[in-house]
Design an enzyme around this catalytic site. Structure first.
Site, PDB file in Angstrom:
ATOM      1  CE1 TYR A 136      14.852 -10.417 -20.513  1.00 25.64           C
ATOM      2  CE2 TYR A 136      15.106  -8.470 -19.117  1.00 25.64           C
ATOM      3  CZ  TYR A 136      14.377  -9.182 -20.053  1.00 25.64           C
ATOM      4  OH  TYR A 136      13.192  -8.681 -20.522  1.00 25.64           O
ATOM      5  CE  LYS A 186      15.030  -8.939 -23.945  1.00 27.57           C
ATOM      6  NZ  LYS A 186      14.367  -9.265 -25.234  1.00 27.57           N
TER       7      LYS A 186
END
Length: 237
Positions: free
Chosen positions: A145, A149
């Site tokens: 994640y 990002k």
């Protein structure tokens, strides 16, 4: 359609935040297109994402659908709020699987949104991407994640630089939320302190202001959305 209204595409338009954006822009009498794996019935047109395609196949398919949908018109904004979450450190049995999923959900969608903007965004229009405040630092418990990002943050900076291929005068910025106040988050975190969760309406309204050339951040901004005691501040990273 009245001449004064605009056009916007919401990538991830069927998710919680995307649906909130579609609803707000529709309430302002704008034409709204949704790009998602499922249709949003409130949108004026739906571009459906097919799972199982390669990145290039997905890009070509989506771009073809968008081009057909717009039929020569340009959009005032492209809002990319597609994404998802998966945890896991490097020792997790699903580590690579989760990294792949996060890359697919956040980076593929952001790059395709940028590609659409290069062809269909008006000069002076805006492209919003979705990063994460957590990805400004290490994210050992959710490496895939954080990595995906952080890539979106870098993409934002690149797109805001001369020679990026975006129309002149366009704005590119990323929102960096912490936790969004969505039905799923309330379901899975029933005991959490929701006074620190960012309301979806706040974010949708932020995009609306940008569409009206109000309160626009500087180009390439990474905007942390920090909510405390039910009040949200926008803090450039």
């Amino acid at each position: 359609m009245a001449a004064e209204t605009g056009r916007v595409f919401v990538y991830g338009g069927k998710g919680a935040l995307g649906s909130s954006c579609v609803s707000l822009f529709k309430s302002k009498k704008w034409w709204v297109g949704s790009i998602d794996i499922n249709a949003n019935d409130e949108a004026d047109d739906n571009v459906l994402v097919k799972l199982g395609q390669s990145w290039k196949e997905q890009q070509e398919d989506i771009l073809n659908q968008v081009t057909k949908s717009l039929n020569g018109s340009k959009v005032d904004g492209i809002i990319c709020v597609a994404g998802g979450w998966a945890g896991g450190n490097a020792a997790n049995k699903d580590f690579i699987k989760n990294c792949d999923l996060m890359w697919n959900q956040s980076v593929w969608s952001s790059c395709i949104a940028a590609n659409i903007a290069s062809q269909h965004l008006k000069e002076g229009g805006f492209l919003s991407l979705t990063g994460a405040k957590a990805a400004l630092e290490g994210t050992p418990g959710m490496i895939g994640y954080g990595m995906a990002k952080a890539a979106v943050h870098q993409l934002t900076k690149s797109l805001a630089t001369d020679g990026s291929g975006l129309p002149s005068g366009s704005l590119v910025a990323s929102i960096l939320p912490v936790t969004l106040d969505t039905p799923m988050n309330r379901k899975w975190m029933p005991k959490a302190d929701t006074t620190t969760w960012t309301p979806l309406e706040f974010i949708a309204n932020l995009f609306w202001e940008w569409s009206q050339n109000e309160k626009r951040p500087s180009n390439g901004s990474l905007l942390q959305l920090v909510t405390k005691d039910n009040k949200t501040e926008v803090i450039p990273a």
